[in-house]
Design a protein around this motif. Structure first.
Motif, short mmCIF file in Angstrom:
data_model
loop_
_atom_site.label_atom_id
_atom_site.label_comp_id
_atom_site.label_asym_id
_atom_site.label_seq_id
_atom_site.Cartn_x
_atom_site.Cartn_y
_atom_site.Cartn_z
N PHE A 425 33.03 20.77 18.89
CA PHE A 425 33.27 19.42 19.31
C PHE A 425 32.30 18.48 19.24
O PHE A 425 32.28 17.46 18.73
CB PHE A 425 34.19 19.38 20.73
CG PHE A 425 34.55 17.87 21.28
CD1 PHE A 425 35.31 17.14 20.95
CD2 PHE A 425 33.57 17.52 22.40
CE1 PHE A 425 35.62 15.67 21.36
CE2 PHE A 425 33.73 16.44 22.84
CZ PHE A 425 34.72 15.39 22.55
N ALA A 428 31.31 17.77 15.84
CA ALA A 428 32.44 16.70 15.19
C ALA A 428 31.94 15.34 15.86
O ALA A 428 31.86 14.23 15.01
CB ALA A 428 33.96 16.99 15.74
N ARG A 429 31.31 15.34 16.95
CA ARG A 429 30.77 13.85 17.35
C ARG A 429 29.65 13.34 16.81
O ARG A 429 29.43 12.37 16.54
CB ARG A 429 30.47 14.07 19.03
CG ARG A 429 31.76 14.00 19.90
CD ARG A 429 31.39 13.82 21.35
NE ARG A 429 30.05 14.50 21.74
CZ ARG A 429 29.58 14.48 22.81
NH1 ARG A 429 30.07 13.47 23.80
NH2 ARG A 429 28.78 15.06 23.47
N GLN A 441 37.46 13.71 11.92
CA GLN A 441 38.54 13.79 12.21
C GLN A 441 39.28 15.30 11.99
O GLN A 441 40.07 16.16 12.64
CB GLN A 441 39.71 12.74 11.68
CG GLN A 441 41.04 12.79 11.70
CD GLN A 441 41.44 11.95 12.94
OE1 GLN A 441 41.02 10.59 12.65
NE2 GLN A 441 41.79 12.28 13.95
N LEU A 444 38.49 17.60 14.58
CA LEU A 444 39.07 17.28 16.06
C LEU A 444 40.59 17.93 15.76
O LEU A 444 40.77 18.40 16.70
CB LEU A 444 38.94 15.83 16.26
CG LEU A 444 37.59 15.39 16.23
CD1 LEU A 444 37.55 13.82 16.29
CD2 LEU A 444 37.22 15.84 17.97
N LYS A 448 42.28 20.52 18.60
CA LYS A 448 43.52 20.15 19.52
C LYS A 448 44.37 21.25 19.79
O LYS A 448 45.10 21.19 20.94
CB LYS A 448 44.51 19.07 18.51
CG LYS A 448 43.78 17.86 18.35
CD LYS A 448 45.00 17.13 17.42
CE LYS A 448 44.16 15.55 17.14
NZ LYS A 448 45.21 14.88 15.95
N ALA A 459 39.07 16.23 22.32
CA ALA A 459 39.35 16.19 20.89
C ALA A 459 40.43 15.32 20.60
O ALA A 459 40.31 14.53 19.73
CB ALA A 459 39.60 17.71 20.38
N SER A 463 40.16 11.67 18.55
CA SER A 463 41.01 11.71 17.46
C SER A 463 41.84 10.51 17.44
O SER A 463 42.30 9.76 16.57
CB SER A 463 41.90 12.97 17.26
OG SER A 463 42.69 12.97 16.18
#
Length: 609
Positions: A425, A428-429, A441, A444, A448, A459, A463
């Motif tokens: 996570f 992803a940021r 995306q 993320l 989920k 997430a 998203s």
């Protein structure tokens, strides 16, 4: 032919079952509507087949309501005769006598039933429970008194006596019964504590039960100083009342009498920390520390003492500039005492966070965490925890791609564990901050489904943010600027972040990010311990963006600030209630209801539903 016969039997039984079900539904429908004459024939049909106590007693009620009291009495007598071990029928017959002004017959019936059950402890309790269930507390007490007289000490009835004395408001006798149990069965302590919790409102001692309980415990402790169970009960009582200093005094005294290692004191200290009574917690930890390094709890107490300083700064946000300087001195002293080993790594991580995020010394934090990674004997999981902290600080330093490497290492090594999901996570940021929204995306979407509910929710939120706002303007300008402002916020560059957020509002006044910007500003104020400023931003969401996705988050956060930071329970209750009634379908409803009931204290589950 044989198969046909079996089929017919099955079909017949199915028809009978369906008919019974229909009769049951109609009988109860008419009964609930108060149409007792219409309900009667259906109950009569049910009784000719297989009926339950519920059906039988409703049938009796229908007879009485349709002026057929004699038939009701006759039917009940038949039930009493054929169900001698089920006392509910006897009590129902006594109720009928009372309602038809035959009190003497009620008393005769009940007294006979009590007389016939006194030789059997199990039956005494069953009859007592039946009386209590119908609200006949005095008859319940008579049952117990007769049982105790007959059974003497062969069958313990103290729990039931305590309960009935509580119902009658006879507090002294209730407490004495509980203490008599402890005299015989010290291992029943937790059962008695659970019972007392249900019977005493520790937040408001309007009846004086708490004071009486405390006085009686002190008397018992003086009479039986070697029975630790009463000292333990007194400590428990102080904790329920949140009188932690009194609890500590008793706990220390008990620890000395036991010649213990401070285990009880450490447990109490943890309770104090959970309730934010840091002053008492410090006294508790210092009590253990003062016993010397030979005490097996010495080092854990020292680490926990330092953790209080960490919590005050990072969670409570109660600090001045000098507090950061003092905290570092205390931690340095502690690390020297603990020795540079794996046992000190957790403490070092806390110091690194204080230095990086509150002491404006990210470089010093990185050096400290690098030293932690070099400590011999760390497990792979412990190393990954240090790497996570190091990556977070690197983000603070704007070295986001080095941070990304660490996040990817953790993700790869712990792919199916919570720490791996957290690293994925955070990575992803990184791509989100850099404007690579599509790759962010894709990561993320995987998260989920994370087993960690917290990571899955985070997430989902990010998203949804990307999905809802990407493409609202053709060149992604607003979304890119927003991501850059989020990075500045993560780096604690609050002024620069706010200017960038404001530039988005100026350039795109009708953009859907307006509520997100207010929420981010509120988070920044929370981080700095500026609670009123945070409330101002959150209230703007409630006022102007109630139809947007963050409205329930804003209300819930307002409630949390009032509850945890401003200690305004009344206001907190008001906002938790607002979620229940104005945010139908919110994912926060369950937690809001739980906290609302906890704060109000007197709410029943059925009332809230």
């Amino acid at each position: 032919m044989k198969h046909a016969l079996i089929f017919c039997c099955i079909l017949f039984s199915f028809v009978i079952s369906a008919q019974t079900s229909t009769d049951q539904q109609l009988a109860n429908l008419y009964y609930n509507n108060g149409e007792f004459e219409k309900a009667l024939p259906y109950f009569e049909k049910i009784l000719t087949k297989q009926s339950t106590k519920f059906d039988q007693l409703r049938y009796v009620d229908c007879l009485e309501k349709t002026n057929q009291a004699k038939d009701a009495e006759k039917f009940l007598k038949k039930l009493v005769s054929s169900n001698s071990n089920d006392f509910d029928y006897t009590i129902a017959l006594g109720d009928l006598y009372e309602r038809t002004e035959r009190t003497s017959q009620t008393e005769k019936l009940y007294n006979e039933k009590i007389k016939n059950t006194t030789q059997n402890g199990y039956e005494v309790i069953e009859l007592y429970n039946s009386f209590i269930k119908k609200g006949k507390v005095d008859w319940g007490l008579k049952t117990l008194e007769a049982g105790r007289k007959s059974l003497k000490k062969n069958y313990p009835l103290q729990i039931q006596f305590a309960e009935v004395y509580s119902l009658l408001g006879r507090t002294d006798e209730m407490i004495d019964e509980y203490f008599d149990i402890l005299d015989q069965y010290p291992n029943y302590t937790s059962n008695i504590q659970n019972a007392l919790t249900k019977q005493i409102d520790f937040s408001e001692d309007k009846t004086g039960v708490y004071q009486k309980l405390k006085e009686k415990l002190l008397v018992r402790i003086q009479k039986k100083p070697n029975d630790f169970v009463y000292s333990e009960m007194l400590i428990w009582l102080f904790i329920q009342k949140k009188e932690f200093k009194s609890a500590l005094t008793q706990t220390q005294a008990l620890d000395r009498r036991e010649k213990g290692n401070g285990n009880r004191v450490l447990d109490l200290a943890e309770t104090c920390v959970e309730n934010s009574d840091y002053a008492t917690a410090r006294l508790a930890y210092n009590y253990v520390i003062d016993q010397g390094a030979q005490n097996p709890n010495y080092y854990s107490a020292y680490s926990a003492l330092l953790n209080i300083r960490y919590r005050e700064i990072t969670i409570e946000k109660k600090f001045q500039a000098q507090d950061i300087v003092d905290a570092e001195k205390e931690y340095r002293k502690g690390l020297k005492l603990l020795g540079w080993s794996r046992n000190a790594v957790y403490t070092a991580k806390e110091l690194a966070e204080i230095k990086a995020y509150y002491g404006n010394d990210a470089k010093g934090a990185v050096d400290l965490l690098d030293s932690c990674l070099a400590v011999p004997g760390l497990s792979d999981f412990e190393k990954s925890q240090v790497k996570m902290a190091l990556a977070d600080v690197l983000v603070l330093q704007d070295d986001i791609w080095q941070a990304s490497l660490y996040y990817m290492q953790i993700d790869k090594e712990f792919k199916f564990e919570a720490i791996g999901s957290e690293a994925k996570f955070k990575n992803a940021r990184i791509f989100y901050y850099d404007g690579d929204f599509k790759f962010a995306q894709s990561q993320l979407d995987i998260l989920k489904e994370s087993t960690s509910k917290l990571i899955a929710n985070d997430a989902m939120k990010l998203s949804v943010l990307i999905t809802d706002n990407l493409g609202l303007d053709s060149n992604y300008t607003a979304m890119y600027q927003f991501a850059q402002a989020d990075l500045l916020l993560e780096q604690h560059q609050f002024d620069r972040a706010f200017k960038l957020y404001d530039s988005i509002n100026a350039a795109f006044p009708a953009h859907g990010l307006a509520d997100e910007i207010l929420f981010r500003k509120a988070q920044a104020m929370q981080y700095q311990g500026k609670w009123q400023e945070a409330l101002d931003y959150l209230n703007k969401i409630v006022m102007f963006h109630m139809d947007d996705i963050l409205s329930d988050d804003a209300i819930f956060t307002i409630a949390e600030i009032y509850e945890n930071n401003l200690q305004d329970k009344e206001k907190a209750t008001e906002y938790y209630k607002k979620i229940l009634f104005e945010c139908k379908g919110s994912l926060l409803t369950v937690e809001a209801r739980k906290r609302y009931r906890a704060l109000r204290g007197d709410a029943s589950a059925s009332e809230d539903l």
